[in-house]
Design a protein around this motif. Structure first.
Motif, PDB file in Angstrom:
ATOM      1  N   GLU A  77      -4.933 -14.840  -0.255  1.00 13.89           N
ATOM      2  CA  GLU A  77      -5.048 -13.650   0.610  1.00 13.89           C
ATOM      3  C   GLU A  77      -5.948 -12.568   0.188  1.00 13.89           C
ATOM      4  O   GLU A  77      -6.482 -12.469  -0.946  1.00 13.89           O
ATOM      5  CB  GLU A  77      -3.704 -13.346   0.518  1.00 13.89           C
ATOM      6  N   ASP A  78      -6.271 -11.764   1.277  1.00 15.80           N
ATOM      7  CA  ASP A  78      -6.888 -10.382   1.058  1.00 15.80           C
ATOM      8  C   ASP A  78      -5.828  -9.248   0.597  1.00 15.80           C
ATOM      9  O   ASP A  78      -5.469  -8.944   1.694  1.00 15.80           O
ATOM     10  CB  ASP A  78      -7.676 -10.202   2.211  1.00 15.80           C
ATOM     11  N   ILE A  79      -5.719  -9.116  -0.511  1.00 19.43           N
ATOM     12  CA  ILE A  79      -4.787  -8.249  -0.984  1.00 19.43           C
ATOM     13  C   ILE A  79      -5.310  -6.933  -1.474  1.00 19.43           C
ATOM     14  O   ILE A  79      -6.355  -6.996  -2.317  1.00 19.43           O
ATOM     15  CB  ILE A  79      -3.828  -8.683  -2.049  1.00 19.43           C
ATOM     16  N   THR A  80      -4.992  -5.791  -0.671  1.00 19.72           N
ATOM     17  CA  THR A  80      -5.482  -4.452  -1.268  1.00 19.72           C
ATOM     18  C   THR A  80      -4.582  -3.415  -1.922  1.00 19.72           C
ATOM     19  O   THR A  80      -3.638  -3.258  -1.412  1.00 19.72           O
ATOM     20  CB  THR A  80      -6.316  -3.854  -0.075  1.00 19.72           C
ATOM     21  N   ARG A  90      -1.506  -5.069   2.340  1.00 20.23           N
ATOM     22  CA  ARG A  90      -1.937  -3.814   1.504  1.00 20.23           C
ATOM     23  C   ARG A  90      -0.583  -3.403   0.768  1.00 20.23           C
ATOM     24  O   ARG A  90       0.561  -3.341   1.297  1.00 20.23           O
ATOM     25  CB  ARG A  90      -2.148  -2.610   2.613  1.00 20.23           C
ATOM     26  N   GLN A 109      -3.700   0.327  -2.799  1.00 21.05           N
ATOM     27  CA  GLN A 109      -4.237   1.674  -2.082  1.00 21.05           C
ATOM     28  C   GLN A 109      -2.959   2.689  -2.720  1.00 21.05           C
ATOM     29  O   GLN A 109      -1.889   2.575  -2.755  1.00 21.05           O
ATOM     30  CB  GLN A 109      -4.448   1.660  -0.651  1.00 21.05           C
ATOM     31  N   ARG A 150     -11.258   1.133 -12.585  1.00 19.08           N
ATOM     32  CA  ARG A 150     -11.127   0.716 -11.480  1.00 19.08           C
ATOM     33  C   ARG A 150     -10.917   2.077 -10.512  1.00 19.08           C
ATOM     34  O   ARG A 150     -10.605   2.791 -11.105  1.00 19.08           O
ATOM     35  CB  ARG A 150     -10.020  -0.375 -11.196  1.00 19.08           C
ATOM     36  N   ASP A 153      -7.653  -9.297  -6.976  1.00 17.32           N
ATOM     37  CA  ASP A 153      -8.149 -10.958  -6.739  1.00 17.32           C
ATOM     38  C   ASP A 153      -7.016 -11.957  -7.294  1.00 17.32           C
ATOM     39  O   ASP A 153      -6.938 -12.919  -7.017  1.00 17.32           O
ATOM     40  CB  ASP A 153      -9.568 -11.069  -7.742  1.00 17.32           C
ATOM     41  N   ARG A 167      -9.359  -4.269  -4.451  1.00 18.21           N
ATOM     42  CA  ARG A 167      -8.919  -5.649  -3.978  1.00 18.21           C
ATOM     43  C   ARG A 167      -8.295  -6.251  -5.229  1.00 18.21           C
ATOM     44  O   ARG A 167      -8.628  -6.104  -6.244  1.00 18.21           O
ATOM     45  CB  ARG A 167     -10.427  -6.689  -3.818  1.00 18.21           C
ATOM     46  N   SER A 203      -4.211 -10.415   5.380  1.00 20.40           N
ATOM     47  CA  SER A 203      -4.432  -9.406   4.600  1.00 20.40           C
ATOM     48  C   SER A 203      -3.275  -8.766   4.395  1.00 20.40           C
ATOM     49  O   SER A 203      -2.440  -8.328   5.246  1.00 20.40           O
ATOM     50  CB  SER A 203      -5.550  -8.533   5.197  1.00 20.40           C
TER      51      SER A 203
END
Lengths: 162, 162
Positions: B155-158, B4, B160, B63, B70, B68, B2
């Motif tokens: 991957e889990d991309i956030t 960020r 922020q 948004r 995607d 997230r 993950s």
């Protein structure tokens, strides 16, 4: 001779002889981005003759109504689109051509979210924001030559609100 | 894995590898309209390959951050400019290309009056307004072919806020 031109709301139909209203009216032509965004496709007739498209930014001082209309101009070599970088209304003044000179002008006030594209060689007044927020993205011709004809009115023409 | 990504304010310098910031920063290139308007001239590198320039309007849903990420997309046949029809900030996410796939994304938040132009074939996330006001004039290629490549992250991309 003095003349008074009364503003009207900008509509695609009334503006059609002069150019395009660029906005989200009607159904989108296509939903994109997994349904999160409507695309209103290809809303303006662009014509840059021997030049190419460019994006510039205009930062214009506010005008107030009633306003004296001194002059109109036209760009013989290309169309010119004004896309307001705000929700503030602005004044759109155009005139039909009559034997190489502008005829009686028409005046429109935009609603939030409306831009305009003046077709190539259409008489129009200069960019006239009606609030202190006068920033516009402008899509017009990048190329050689002055691409500008001005006409200064001898008559006393005033634009006023309805 | 993950990841960020923290947003930063949009600046021309940081955005330069990916495209152009379209705004009124700096001195105008020319004063026009009897000194009433500054023209910041030709602010974007437009490239429509075998197509032509068009102006469309996008109407996108808001948004929220954190968000997230995607996917990103790119347009192999043309540049794409987003000109906000409001003063509301929006999210601009781009990524360098690494052997045909997007590398680590960068996230920017615009200031009022800033638009962007993604250069041809630059990875970017979809149009992401951060308020309910999601209308943009979009200057991109009108022409044949899909002109679209998508990349969906495993991957889990956030994204922020700072």
């Amino acid at each position: 001779m003095s003349q008074r031109i009364v503003t009207r709301p900008l509509t695609a139909e009334a503006f059609a002889p002069f150019g395009d209203v660029i906005d989200v009216s009607g159904e989108p032509d296509k939903m994109i981005n997994q349904g999160m965004c409507g695309r209103h496709h290809d809303k303006a007739i662009l014509d840059f003759s021997d030049g190419k498209a460019g994006i510039s930014v205009f930062n214009a001082q506010a005008r107030e109504l009633p306003m004296r209309l001194d002059m109109v101009e036209r760009h013989p070599d290309g169309s010119q689109a004004f896309l307001p970088l705000s929700r503030e209304p602005f004044l759109v003044v155009v005139a039909p051509d009559e034997n190489g000179r502008p005829g009686t002008p028409l005046a429109f006030v935009t609603a939030p979210g409306q831009g305009v594209n003046y077709h190539r060689n259409v008489w129009h007044a200069v960019c006239a924001p009606l609030s202190e927020q006068g920033q516009f993205a402008v899509v017009d011709r990048i190329g050689d030559g002055p691409n500008l004809e001005e006409y200064w009115f001898e008559e006393d023409i005033t634009i006023q609100e309805q």
